[in-house]
Scaffold this active site. Structure first.
Site, short mmCIF file in Angstrom:
data_model
loop_
_atom_site.label_atom_id
_atom_site.label_comp_id
_atom_site.label_asym_id
_atom_site.label_seq_id
_atom_site.Cartn_x
_atom_site.Cartn_y
_atom_site.Cartn_z
N CYS A 178 -2.07 18.83 -4.69
CA CYS A 178 -2.50 19.56 -4.16
C CYS A 178 -2.59 19.80 -3.17
O CYS A 178 -2.97 19.00 -1.97
CB CYS A 178 -4.26 19.35 -5.36
SG CYS A 178 -5.94 20.93 -4.13
N CYS B 16 -11.06 13.67 -1.80
CA CYS B 16 -10.62 13.90 -3.33
C CYS B 16 -8.97 13.31 -2.82
O CYS B 16 -8.44 13.22 -1.43
CB CYS B 16 -9.89 15.06 -3.72
SG CYS B 16 -9.20 15.23 -4.85
N CYS C 135 -9.01 18.76 -0.15
CA CYS C 135 -10.80 18.31 0.21
C CYS C 135 -11.23 17.09 0.77
O CYS C 135 -10.15 16.29 0.75
CB CYS C 135 -11.03 18.25 -1.23
SG CYS C 135 -11.38 20.45 -1.96
N CYS D 27 -9.46 15.44 -20.26
CA CYS D 27 -9.74 15.42 -18.34
C CYS D 27 -8.11 15.93 -18.61
O CYS D 27 -7.48 15.20 -18.34
CB CYS D 27 -10.40 14.84 -18.22
SG CYS D 27 -10.41 14.96 -15.69
N GLU E 105 -1.67 12.41 -13.73
CA GLU E 105 -2.98 11.73 -14.32
C GLU E 105 -4.02 12.97 -15.68
O GLU E 105 -3.90 13.61 -15.55
CB GLU E 105 -4.60 11.30 -13.67
CG GLU E 105 -3.46 10.16 -13.41
CD GLU E 105 -5.34 9.80 -11.73
OE1 GLU E 105 -4.83 9.38 -10.29
OE2 GLU E 105 -6.31 10.12 -12.05
N CYS F 91 -10.47 10.08 -9.64
CA CYS F 91 -9.28 10.47 -9.80
C CYS F 91 -8.03 10.36 -8.86
O CYS F 91 -8.65 11.02 -7.85
CB CYS F 91 -9.43 11.94 -10.57
SG CYS F 91 -8.37 13.26 -10.73
#
Ligand code: SAH
Ligand code: SF4
Length: 324
Positions: free
Chosen positions: A81, A88, A85, A74, A61, A306
């Site tokens: 990832c 997220c 977390c 951004c 993204e 996100c």
């Protein structure tokens, strides 16, 4: 570099002041393969979100956020990832692979080609898209070099920011490798809660992280600060006591705080803090002398968190596979 970065020309044949021989040679050894634009959507407040496809299984993204005098891009540094977390959406998708520096820079090219037509500019670049930039150091530092280089984008070091969840040894290496700004995804000021929200804290706890931040501040020749990001999770990290603890933790460091209202996504256990809770939290920090801003939620009508857009594209391809 001028053709590519200043004039946005990505065809060697159009680089008219190069000899025909040189153009042919360049064409035979290099190519401009931009990622495919999978989706592009603009929200009513002007925020543009793209899902880009690097290859069949790799989607990222990118978001452009226009403000009065600024235009912030951004960008992503990894597909997915690994750090998981708990709040997220990217983390929930797991890790797929690192981006090359070419793939990182191609995000700027795609955004610029689009923004040229609307006369908008990229004044700031933040590594706050998908992925942990300090787990893809080589490509990220190479990209930072180009972002700062006058022959390329020529941005000032204050206008390029690497955001990290706290890969402590890499923060030290970052100080030796690039001059860009540092943002830390803190989200809690005690280790018990941070262990839960940002699991890499179990490896690199808060005191080690703060030491690395001091090192960052002291290693620059100009005055520096660290931006601390703090996602506001209802009933989890948003109490007055937690605000005071945060103020205490940041008392002796040149810090700015960015409070981020949590962006919900499907199947998350969290809720966004109330507006009044966020204001109270901000007031406590502010009255302790800490520069604090609350991030406005932008681009809401396009999607929420996100990482969620890519989630949607993936779901769709899974669905079509199943249907097939
Ligand atoms: N991996 C890096 C950079 C990408 S995330 C990092 O963690 O810093 C960019 C920022 O968005 C981080 O501060 C991250 O904690 C925050 N973020 C992630 N998911 C979010 C969500 N659902 N709502 C609000 N902020 C979120
Ligand atoms: Fe990775 Fe950052 Fe998301 Fe954590 S917040 S899972 S480090 S992208």
């Amino acid at each position: 570099m001028q053709w590519v970065y200043h004039k946005d020309v990505i065809d060697f044949n159009e680089m008219s002041n190069l000899s025909a021989n040189l153009r042919d040679k360049l064409d035979s050894i290099a190519s401009f393969d931009l990622p495919l634009i999978k989706t592009q959507s603009m929200a009513s407040d002007g925020v543009i979100k793209w899902v880009l496809s690097l290859d069949e299984d790799s989607h990222i993204e990118m978001v452009y956020i226009p403000e009065n005098q600024r235009g912030t891009l951004c960008i992503s540094s990894q597909v997915g990832c690994a750090l998981d977390c708990s709040f997220c959406s990217t983390g929930k998708q797991g890790f797929n692979r690192n981006l090359s520096s070419a793939e990182i820079m191609s995000q700027l090219m795609i955004a610029k080609l689009h923004l040229n037509s609307t006369n908008q500019r990229i004044t700031n670049v933040v590594f706050m898209g998908m992925g942990e930039p300090l787990l893809n150091e080589k490509s990220v530092y190479e990209s930072c070099d180009l972002l700062l280089d006058d022959m390329a984008y020529g941005l000032s070091r204050r206008k390029v920011t690497i955001s990290t969840s706290g890969v402590v040894p890499a923060i030290y290496r970052m100080c030796d490798s690039t001059n860009v700004s540092l943002a830390i995804s803190l989200h809690a000021s005690d280790n018990d809660l941070r262990d839960e929200l940002v699991p890499i804290n179990q490896k690199y706890p808060i005191n080690e992280l703060m030491e690395a931040c001091h090192h960052f501040i002291n290693s620059g020749s100009q005055e520096r600060h660290v931006l601390f990001e703090y996602v506001m999770l209802d009933g989890v990290n948003d109490s007055e006591t937690q605000a005071k603890a945060l103020a205490k933790l940041l008392k002796n460091i040149s810090a700015k705080v960015n409070l981020i209202p949590f962006n919900p996504f499907p199947n998350t256990q969290y809720k966004t803090s109330n507006r009044s809770t966020i204001e109270k939290f901000q007031d406590i920090l502010y009255s302790s002398g800490i520069r604090t801003m609350t991030r406005r939620t932008r681009g809401d009508d396009v999607d929420a968190a996100c990482g969620q857009l890519v989630g949607k594209v993936k779901d769709k391809s899974k669905r079509s596979l199943r249907d097939a």
